[in-house]
Design an enzyme around this catalytic site. Sequence first.
Site, PDB file in Angstrom:
ATOM      1  N   SER A  71       0.819  -1.220   0.000  1.00  0.00           N
ATOM      2  CA  SER A  71       0.000   0.000   0.000  1.00  0.00           C
ATOM      3  C   SER A  71       0.850   1.265   0.000  1.00  0.00           C
ATOM      4  CB  SER A  71      -0.948  -0.004   1.207  1.00  0.00           C
ATOM      5  OG  SER A  71      -1.782  -1.135   1.204  1.00  0.00           O
ATOM      6  N   CYS A  75       3.491   7.078  -7.053  1.00  0.00           N
ATOM      7  CA  CYS A  75       3.427   8.426  -7.624  1.00  0.00           C
ATOM      8  C   CYS A  75       4.251   9.426  -6.809  1.00  0.00           C
ATOM      9  CB  CYS A  75       1.980   8.906  -7.693  1.00  0.00           C
ATOM     10  SG  CYS A  75       0.908   7.871  -8.707  1.00  0.00           S
ATOM     11  N   ARG A 102      -5.556  -6.578  10.665  1.00  0.00           N
ATOM     12  CA  ARG A 102      -6.943  -6.505  10.198  1.00  0.00           C
ATOM     13  C   ARG A 102      -7.424  -7.817   9.594  1.00  0.00           C
ATOM     14  NH1 ARG A 102      -4.751  -1.546  10.212  1.00  0.00           N
ATOM     15  NH2 ARG A 102      -6.105   0.273  10.540  1.00  0.00           N
ATOM     16  N   ASN A 339      -7.007   2.239  -7.051  1.00  0.00           N
ATOM     17  CA  ASN A 339      -7.739   2.196  -5.790  1.00  0.00           C
ATOM     18  C   ASN A 339      -9.232   1.977  -6.007  1.00  0.00           C
ATOM     19  OD1 ASN A 339      -6.088   2.841  -3.176  1.00  0.00           O
ATOM     20  ND2 ASN A 339      -5.152   4.097  -4.779  1.00  0.00           N
ATOM     21  N   TYR A 460     -16.393  32.171  -8.718  1.00  0.00           N
ATOM     22  CA  TYR A 460     -15.585  33.325  -9.111  1.00  0.00           C
ATOM     23  C   TYR A 460     -15.309  34.229  -7.920  1.00  0.00           C
ATOM     24  CZ  TYR A 460     -14.574  38.114 -10.340  1.00  0.00           C
ATOM     25  OH  TYR A 460     -14.015  39.356 -10.364  1.00  0.00           O
ATOM     26  N   TRP A 468     -14.377  35.609 -16.432  1.00  0.00           N
ATOM     27  CA  TRP A 468     -14.570  34.449 -17.297  1.00  0.00           C
ATOM     28  C   TRP A 468     -13.425  33.479 -17.022  1.00  0.00           C
ATOM     29  CZ3 TRP A 468     -18.317  32.869 -20.652  1.00  0.00           C
ATOM     30  CH2 TRP A 468     -19.338  33.789 -20.942  1.00  0.00           C
ATOM     31  N   ARG A 476     -16.165  28.997 -25.079  1.00  0.00           N
ATOM     32  CA  ARG A 476     -16.860  30.000 -25.895  1.00  0.00           C
ATOM     33  C   ARG A 476     -16.228  30.115 -27.280  1.00  0.00           C
ATOM     34  NH1 ARG A 476     -17.086  35.855 -23.281  1.00  0.00           N
ATOM     35  NH2 ARG A 476     -14.846  35.689 -23.738  1.00  0.00           N
TER      36      ARG A 476
END
Length: 485
Positions: A71, A75, A102, A339, A460, A468, A476
């Site tokens: 585990s 990355c 566990r 995962n 925003y 924008w 757009r």
Amino acid sequence: MRVGRARGAGEVAGRTPPRRSVSPMSAPKQRERLVVIGGDAAGMSAASQARRMRTPDELEIVAFERGGFTSFSACGIPYWVGGTVDGLEDLVARSPEEHRARGIDVRMRTEVTALDLTGHRVRSHDLDSGTVTWTGYDRLVIATGARPIRPPLPGIDAPGVHGVQTLDDGQALLDTLRKTTGRRAVVVGAGYIGLEMAEAMLHRGYEVTVVNSAVAPMSTLDPDMGRLVHDAMTAMGIRVVNDAEVTKILTGEDGRARAVATDDAEYPADIVVLGIGVRPETTLARAAGLPIGDHGGLLTDLSMRVRGYEDIWAGGDCVEVLDLVAGRERHIALGTHANKHGQIIGANVGGGYATFPGVVGTAVSKICDLEIARTGLREKDARASGRQYVTATVESTSRAGYYPDAGRMTVKMLAERRTGRLLGVQIIGREGAAKRVDVAAVALATGLSVEQMVNLDLGYAPPFSPVWDPVLVAARKAARAVQAG
């Protein structure tokens, strides 16, 4: 991911060899055994989820891991090597001891070397003692991950040449860096791994050269966007050599790597880091006759069950997944997917019901302060699928232009010519650029057109965005291109 109550095994595609049925609706009452091959993201997520759903009296879980860690975050290795992350232990989410506490029997440094599908058993080799053992299973999870691409070049195995797939690899690289007196690093490959390792070497004070076989860094981007990455890397002091195929690793009298050679030049190196990419690790699966896709990964159904086999599941970097935009399977090695696969497999093994619908190909990365993001199709992907498309590229800022530290960013958008459906987005910029791709990922997953995107109600305020948002500006412009025909 969809989760609910068990609905029975159902039919699966392909020919199923003779075996006893172990579907949730017909499973025998005695204790069953789940065998998991692979102790990282997909494998241990599957084991942990299955354990949450079924007690040790109901389900014995045995997990085999050929390395020394479970585990862990592959990355995070470049950031550990570069010194951003303090130590190896920070990259381990759960140790073998924690898994055992566990109720999962984790067997470390034990490599599975064969699958006997008819006999419902796996052969394992203890790498320390040399002991070979056969272990039976009722249900099997294959989570063997991916292996780094290591081309068979002269000198590729010389001391001083390193890949970075596991924590052991990262530790070996750090050990070499501590013993190396020279300060020249050559990174082979300019994808995600290559760029992140180039940053790590910069942070370590090395003079960095990146040798790249493609026309621009980051072949997951269109070349015009990749050239922006090239320019930014050059400004950072990194030498980037594109369109150059490595032919050999040259060694010195001591046998250590001293340079990376191409057809046209030699690039001196005191350390060589391979960042060429990875391939699915499916050696066991191929030998056992399990279904393999065009990209070398195992093929599964939506429940992550291997096609044609009711008692075998697979997930993580060893499988192919459905690209929801392109409509075909592809191989994507990402911890996020691994995962999720593990959670889905564990739920199904445990008697529940869950599915993995597919991906849109979202990925983000960075090199120093440059952020890179992409999702959906590139231009060549759109052409390969026979789609007619338009593109729109805009320059904008991460914040309101008058707000301090507003960073520049470039957004490129692809849309289907007739319908205006969003096909892909690529973003290059400084702080605040990369995660904007998540808006596009949601738009792709829901099938929005660029015209519909223009009216999205995004957050925003001047510290976060111009009035924008850059993604909406690109939408757009793309919508206008669609309207223009």
